[in-house]
Scaffold this motif. Structure first.
Motif, short mmCIF file in Angstrom:
data_model
loop_
_atom_site.label_atom_id
_atom_site.label_comp_id
_atom_site.label_asym_id
_atom_site.label_seq_id
_atom_site.Cartn_x
_atom_site.Cartn_y
_atom_site.Cartn_z
N GLY A 17 35.76 47.85 23.44
CA GLY A 17 35.25 47.93 25.02
C GLY A 17 36.58 48.18 26.02
N LEU A 18 37.68 48.39 25.65
CA LEU A 18 38.63 48.57 26.77
C LEU A 18 38.71 50.16 27.40
CD1 LEU A 18 41.87 46.99 25.26
CD2 LEU A 18 40.31 45.97 26.79
N GLU A 19 37.77 50.83 26.84
CA GLU A 19 37.80 52.32 27.11
C GLU A 19 36.64 52.26 28.31
OE1 GLU A 19 34.67 51.64 24.14
OE2 GLU A 19 36.67 51.07 24.05
N GLN A 20 35.90 51.16 28.56
CA GLN A 20 34.89 51.36 29.75
C GLN A 20 35.69 51.29 30.97
OE1 GLN A 20 32.52 47.87 28.77
NE2 GLN A 20 31.84 48.79 26.76
N SER A 21 34.89 51.78 31.94
CA SER A 21 35.49 51.79 33.06
C SER A 21 35.61 50.23 33.85
CB SER A 21 34.39 52.41 34.24
OG SER A 21 33.09 51.99 33.94
N PHE A 22 34.74 49.18 33.36
CA PHE A 22 34.94 47.96 33.96
C PHE A 22 34.71 47.04 32.68
CE2 PHE A 22 33.32 43.81 35.55
CZ PHE A 22 34.44 43.64 36.66
N ASN A 23 36.08 46.79 31.95
CA ASN A 23 36.05 45.91 30.83
C ASN A 23 36.48 44.51 31.05
OD1 ASN A 23 39.10 45.75 31.18
ND2 ASN A 23 38.99 47.97 30.37
N SER A 24 36.55 43.85 29.81
CA SER A 24 36.96 42.34 29.91
C SER A 24 38.11 41.93 30.83
CB SER A 24 37.15 41.88 28.57
OG SER A 24 37.83 40.38 28.65
N LEU A 25 39.19 42.92 30.60
CA LEU A 25 40.43 42.72 31.65
C LEU A 25 40.30 42.61 32.97
CD1 LEU A 25 42.88 44.55 29.35
CD2 LEU A 25 42.55 42.18 29.29
N ASP A 26 39.34 43.87 33.30
CA ASP A 26 39.04 43.92 34.89
C ASP A 26 37.94 42.54 35.29
OD1 ASP A 26 39.96 46.56 34.96
OD2 ASP A 26 38.39 47.25 34.03
N ALA A 27 37.37 42.04 34.51
CA ALA A 27 36.49 40.95 34.99
C ALA A 27 37.43 39.82 35.03
CB ALA A 27 35.62 40.76 33.89
N GLN A 28 38.42 39.60 34.13
CA GLN A 28 39.30 38.38 34.43
C GLN A 28 39.98 38.63 35.43
OE1 GLN A 28 41.78 37.38 30.71
NE2 GLN A 28 40.20 38.76 29.43
N ARG A 29 40.49 39.71 36.01
CA ARG A 29 41.37 39.84 37.02
C ARG A 29 40.67 39.61 38.21
NH1 ARG A 29 42.32 44.95 36.58
NH2 ARG A 29 43.54 44.89 34.89
N GLU A 30 39.40 40.18 38.24
CA GLU A 30 38.54 40.03 39.42
C GLU A 30 38.29 38.52 39.83
OE1 GLU A 30 34.12 41.21 40.01
OE2 GLU A 30 35.29 42.79 40.54
N ALA A 31 37.93 37.83 38.66
CA ALA A 31 37.91 36.53 38.78
C ALA A 31 39.15 35.55 39.33
CB ALA A 31 37.33 35.62 37.39
N CYS A 32 40.23 36.01 38.73
CA CYS A 32 41.61 35.26 39.35
C CYS A 32 41.86 35.86 40.93
CB CYS A 32 42.66 36.06 38.62
SG CYS A 32 42.41 35.38 36.56
N ALA A 33 41.38 37.17 41.07
CA ALA A 33 41.75 37.58 42.59
C ALA A 33 40.91 36.71 43.43
CB ALA A 33 41.67 39.01 42.48
N ALA A 34 39.59 36.62 43.22
CA ALA A 34 38.71 35.87 43.91
C ALA A 34 39.42 34.16 43.96
CB ALA A 34 37.21 35.76 43.41
N TYR A 35 39.68 33.57 43.07
CA TYR A 35 40.44 32.38 43.04
C TYR A 35 41.46 32.29 44.22
CZ TYR A 35 41.94 27.82 41.68
OH TYR A 35 42.39 26.45 41.74
N ILE A 36 42.43 33.31 43.97
CA ILE A 36 43.46 33.30 44.69
C ILE A 36 43.08 33.44 46.25
CG2 ILE A 36 45.64 34.65 45.38
CD1 ILE A 36 45.90 35.25 42.44
N LEU A 37 42.16 34.43 46.61
CA LEU A 37 41.60 34.43 48.01
C LEU A 37 40.92 33.08 48.40
CD1 LEU A 37 41.26 36.70 50.19
CD2 LEU A 37 38.74 37.27 49.00
N SER A 38 40.44 32.32 47.67
CA SER A 38 39.81 31.12 48.13
C SER A 38 40.88 30.23 48.41
CB SER A 38 38.99 30.55 47.09
OG SER A 38 39.86 30.13 45.89
N GLN A 39 42.29 30.39 48.20
CA GLN A 39 43.19 29.59 48.42
C GLN A 39 44.17 30.08 49.47
OE1 GLN A 39 43.67 26.51 46.71
NE2 GLN A 39 41.52 26.84 45.90
N ALA A 40 43.69 31.24 50.06
CA ALA A 40 44.49 31.86 51.03
C ALA A 40 45.01 30.80 52.42
CB ALA A 40 43.54 33.15 51.81
#
Length: 552
Positions: A17-40
């Motif tokens: 599934g890594l060949e998909q435009s939005f894969n598991s790694l992207d989902a993990q990174r998006e969740a982590c980025a949202a958490y970092i933003l909540s701690q701005a």
């Protein structure tokens, strides 16, 4: 407000599934980025670098992105590592302990956005260890399931992947024959059975220009293209796949793939390989046997035991006093086996060198036929001794008595007569004692055998002495230019001037002495220490020969 630099790390065990435009790694990174933003409000800021490890297991730390991240941590450029779950960072308790130690040393902490715990308390650390324990348990159970699945599939004759053997191409869960390469495989088996030697087969293939066919694996890796090695040929000749079977560990199962080699040919090949392997082991063991085992005694008649010691991959054999060997005494003899055997062999060769004297010693009836045949037979036995075949020494030597200044070798004359193909008279002597003029000298814990003329029984170059002579010649080449004196040379080399002077004397050794040192044929006791500590080294070459070389 202080800025808190946050690095996002993501990982996925498989590359599915890594060949998909939005894969598991992207989902993990998006969740982590949202958490970092909540701690701005706390000053948290996401670093732009991406640390993704796709298709890599959490059971190892050998991951490219993780290594880059750890390098940034060590450089002090990361304050917090943000992961989706703790098992994305690692699934091993041991590896986690190493990571925590690295983070603590750099003042870096980490956060899991889906698991809330505080590692500053004992309960938080317990919670974290429990999570990691379950992650490691899951990884190990998954690995066991995969191993069991592979074993079960191979038991059903399936091909479970990897590089296909030469002669086959993968097809779903089996192999299909590539006829062009299969013809070569049949040729290899046939020629091996005809030649009876993998070495000769390799040489024949090289002589005919037959090389390993070039192939490309499923992953695009180039295979083959070079000459056949002996290891490759052994691997082909032993591979049960060519008989239509599948091997797994110690088990062999009927395979789904068609056979290239028929049963009779494959069985004959394995029998020949096994026979040659046993023959090789017998020859290797014979070469390492001690031909004088059970026959060596000291001057009191106490037997010496044949033993050995291994230093690295080198095996050193000795004949050792029984009490010393078994720990019953701290004194006794410990003789290098090769030196003693070499001395005995040399003495037997001297006996065979004079056929007429030997005939007299054995009380043989000298006839015209014997006068013609005996020299040739003696020469044949001398060749066996020169080739260090232990069987002859074992057959004719019955006892070796090691004294302080002499070694006596008792020879069984009837056994020698049998080896020569002659008959002794009834009243002929049964044995003869050969005296070997040699004395024992101690070198460290080992006794060495030195012949009467001052030479060791076995020539072996002294590496320290050879290096010292080479160093003396190099230093003299520097001094002879006249650009520096001996004091400056000593300072440059980090030695005293007196030591440099003593070493330089070795640059003026005679050619005969220098050649003897390089070959290990100098007089016993002539070492690097003796030549540098002695007050003088004779300048006259004849005096050097008398002092440093064996007599005669």
């Amino acid at each position: 407000m202080k800025q808190v630099r946050c690095a996002i790390y993501t990982r996925k065990s498989s590359d599915e599934g890594l060949e998909q435009s939005f894969n598991s790694l992207d989902a993990q990174r998006e969740a982590c980025a949202a958490y970092i933003l909540s701690q701005a409000s706390e000053g948290w800021t996401a670093l732009p670098e991406i640390y993704d490890d796709g298709g890599l297991s959490g059971g190892t730390l050998e991951r490219p992105a993780l290594k880059r991240l750890l390098a940034e941590v060590a450089a002090g450029r990361v304050d917090i590592i943000v992961v989706y779950k703790v098992d994305r960072l690692t699934r091993s308790l041991f590896d986690f302990a190493k990571l925590v130690e690295t983070f603590d040393a750099a003042g870096t902490s980490f956060v899991s956005v889906t698991q809330s715990f505080n590692t500053t308390t004992s309960m938080g650390r317990l919670t974290l260890n429990m999570l990691l324990s379950f992650a490691q348990f899951e990884r190990e159970v998954t690995a066991e399931r995969i191993r069991d699945k592979i074993a079960a599939s191979k038991a059903r004759g399936m091909w479970m992947g990897g590089t296909p053997p030469l002669g086959y191409a993968p097809s779903d869960r089996t192999l299909t024959i590539v006829e062009e390469h299969a013809a070569l495989i049949r040729h290899l088996f046939a020629r091996y059975l005809a030649l009876g030697s993998v070495r000769q087969l390799q040489e024949e293939l090289a002589g005919q220009g037959i090389t390993v066919p070039a192939r490309v694996s499923i992953s695009g890796k180039s295979l083959g293209g070079g000459t056949f090695t002996r290891g490759q040929l052994y691997g082909i000749l032993k591979n049960v796949i060519y008989r239509g079977q599948i091997g797994h560990k110690d088990m062999v199962y009927p395979g789904l793939q068609p056979a290239i080699i028929d049963e009779a040919t494959f069985t004959a090949t394995q029998a020949m390989l096994a026979d040659h392997l046993q023959g090789h082991r017998r020859r290797a063991n014979a070469a390492e046997n001690s031909p004088l085992a059970g026959k060596v005694v000291d001057d009191k008649g106490e037997p010496l035991v044949a033993t050995h010691a291994c230093k690295g991959k080198v095996r050193h054999r000795y004949y050792v006093s029984r009490a010393l060997h078994h720990g019953g005494s701290d004194t006794g003899l410990r003789l290098p086996a090769r030196e003693l055997e070499g001395l005995v062999t040399e003495r037997l060769a001297t006996l065979l060198a004079d056929p007429l004297q030997l005939a007299t010693t054995m009380s043989l009836e000298v006839t015209p036929h014997l006068l013609t045949a005996l020299p040739a037979r003696c020469a044949s036995l001398s060749v066996q001794l020169a080739e260090r075949r232990p069987a002859l020494v074992t057959a004719v030597v019955t006892r070796v008595a090691v004294g302080a200044g002499e070694i006596g070798v008792i020879v069984d004359l009837p056994a020698l007569a049998a080896a020569l193909g002659v008959e002794q008279p009834v009243d002929a002597p049964a044995t003869i004692m050969l005296a070997c003029g040699a004395r024992l000298t101690r070198s460290g814990r080992t006794l060495r055998l030195v012949q009467d003329n001052g030479s060791l029984t076995r020539a072996s170059a002294d590496k320290s002495l050879v290096r010292l002579v080479a160093q003396a010649r190099r230093w003299w080449q520097v001094l002879r230019t006249g650009e520096i004196d001996i004091a400056e040379l000593a300072t440059r080399e980090g030695v005293t001037a007196s030591y440099a002077t003593r070493v330089l004397r070795l640059a003026f050794l005679s050619p005969a002495v220098t050649e003897a040192i390089l070959a290990g044929r100098q007089r016993a006791g002539i070492t690097a220490a003796s030549l540098t500590l002695k007050a003088t080294v004779p300048t006259d070459w004849r005096a050097q020969k008398a002092a440093f070389l064996p007599a005669g």
